[in-house]
Motif scaffolding. Structure first.
Motif, PDB file in Angstrom:
ATOM      1  N   TYR A   1      -8.156   7.415   3.727  1.00  0.00           N
ATOM      2  CA  TYR A   1      -6.864   7.663   3.076  1.00  0.00           C
ATOM      3  C   TYR A   1      -7.003   7.492   1.560  1.00  0.00           C
ATOM      4  O   TYR A   1      -6.496   8.291   0.778  1.00  0.00           O
ATOM      5  CB  TYR A   1      -5.790   6.682   3.589  1.00  0.00           C
ATOM      6  CG  TYR A   1      -5.285   6.899   4.999  1.00  0.00           C
ATOM      7  CD1 TYR A   1      -5.915   7.760   5.888  1.00  0.00           C
ATOM      8  CD2 TYR A   1      -4.147   6.223   5.456  1.00  0.00           C
ATOM      9  CE1 TYR A   1      -5.436   7.923   7.180  1.00  0.00           C
ATOM     10  CE2 TYR A   1      -3.652   6.385   6.738  1.00  0.00           C
ATOM     11  CZ  TYR A   1      -4.305   7.226   7.597  1.00  0.00           C
ATOM     12  OH  TYR A   1      -3.823   7.392   8.870  1.00  0.00           O
TER      13      TYR A   1
ATOM     14  N   PRO B   1       0.300   5.248   8.872  1.00  0.00           N
ATOM     15  CA  PRO B   1      -0.039   4.836   7.497  1.00  0.00           C
ATOM     16  C   PRO B   1      -0.905   3.577   7.528  1.00  0.00           C
ATOM     17  O   PRO B   1      -0.839   2.807   8.494  1.00  0.00           O
ATOM     18  CB  PRO B   1       1.324   4.551   6.860  1.00  0.00           C
ATOM     19  CG  PRO B   1       2.312   5.304   7.680  1.00  0.00           C
ATOM     20  CD  PRO B   1       1.753   5.331   9.081  1.00  0.00           C
TER      21      PRO B   1
ATOM     22  N   SER C   1      -0.381   9.321   5.253  1.00  0.00           N
ATOM     23  CA  SER C   1      -1.195   9.387   6.463  1.00  0.00           C
ATOM     24  C   SER C   1      -1.956  10.699   6.542  1.00  0.00           C
ATOM     25  O   SER C   1      -1.657  11.651   5.820  1.00  0.00           O
ATOM     26  CB  SER C   1      -0.332   9.186   7.711  1.00  0.00           C
ATOM     27  OG  SER C   1       0.157  10.423   8.177  1.00  0.00           O
ATOM     28  N   LEU C   2      -2.967  10.737   7.409  1.00  0.00           N
ATOM     29  CA  LEU C   2      -3.790  11.920   7.664  1.00  0.00           C
ATOM     30  C   LEU C   2      -3.914  12.099   9.171  1.00  0.00           C
ATOM     31  O   LEU C   2      -3.922  11.112   9.909  1.00  0.00           O
ATOM     32  CB  LEU C   2      -5.207  11.731   7.118  1.00  0.00           C
ATOM     33  CG  LEU C   2      -5.462  11.838   5.611  1.00  0.00           C
ATOM     34  CD1 LEU C   2      -6.910  11.457   5.308  1.00  0.00           C
ATOM     35  CD2 LEU C   2      -5.178  13.253   5.116  1.00  0.00           C
TER      36      LEU C   2
END
Lengths: 163, 163
Positions: free
Chosen positions: A149, A53, A47-48
């Motif tokens: 992602y 996710p 994840s960012l």
């Protein structure tokens, strides 16, 4: 005017029902390729920016799409158990294909009245066309986050313009 | 059957022309809020995963949208100079508002034939409805990447479901 012509609303369509189904199936095929492009061990973990996710986002897309496709067939919008979705790539892809098959088979035969009638969704009351297009928009929106992602993971995402 | 009814294609619409314009204007309003949400000094500089800054993506959205809105009015698709877009937030928002006003004024009066006719776009030949929906999809897709940038910058993005 024949009975058949009378049953068709006298509005100029931007999009016919089969066009809409074709459009959505193109997006569903692209989203499937994005799911496939994730490394198995990153789909439900990477994840960012503190976001979920992509696997969790794709599972939610799946549940919204499944609910919408079923509503186009039955007119009913039972809220899914949001915790009930697939939790690995193979399960997600299998569930994805089931919904695509349902949309392929029943979508083009959706009652035209569906799109203008008001529907009670878990998140509010709205016309059918707003509810149907929302599912597609929600899919594009979350899938695009998956693109970021994939780039951050060093993977070239599938081309956006290919359906 | 009246002449007016005869001019309406006998297909069941998923989406009428005014519905489509309303739908797109909702997305344009949301994208405008996303542009506004970026700090002035990050809009054209911040990036993730080697992707373009959101300002560059939003400028491209603007040029595609402007081309599409003009085509709905004129039937012509002259390719824009892709380097000609605004390069700061104020300029981008002003250009944005001009296109929204053009869409508001002319969009609902788009010739219904536009959507089924084939059109020659800079990226290929396609029916008008595919070209028009592509502009909206392209906007949702790139805007969602802006959402990830905003989250990474610690800024809560505007709610996706508000239009």
């Amino acid at each position: 005017m024949t009975a058949s012509a009378a049953s068709v609303p006298a509005v100029s369509p931007a999009l016919s029902i089969p066009d809409f189904v074709t459009h959505w199936q193109g997006h569903r095929a692209l989203t499937r390729r994005v799911i496939e492009a994730f490394p198995d061990d990153q789909l439900f973990t990477f994840s960012l920016g503190g976001m979920r996710p992509f696997g969790a986002q794709a599972t939610e897309i799946h549940l919204v799409d499944a609910m919408t496709v079923t509503a186009m067939r039955t007119g009913e919008w039972p809220e899914p158990d949001w915790a009930s979705g697939p939790t690995d790539k193979a399960g997600l892809l299998a569930a994805w294909d089931e919904v695509s098959a349902e949309l392929e088979q029943h979508g083009p035969h959706t009652d035209p009245a569906f799109f203008n009638q008001m529907h009670a969704l878990p998140w509010g009351e709205m016309p059918g066309w707003v509810a149907a297009i929302y599912a597609v928009d929600n899919e594009i929106h979350h899938r695009a986050q998956g693109y970021v992602y994939l780039r951050a993971l060093g993977t070239e995402p599938p081309a956006f313009y290919e359906r």
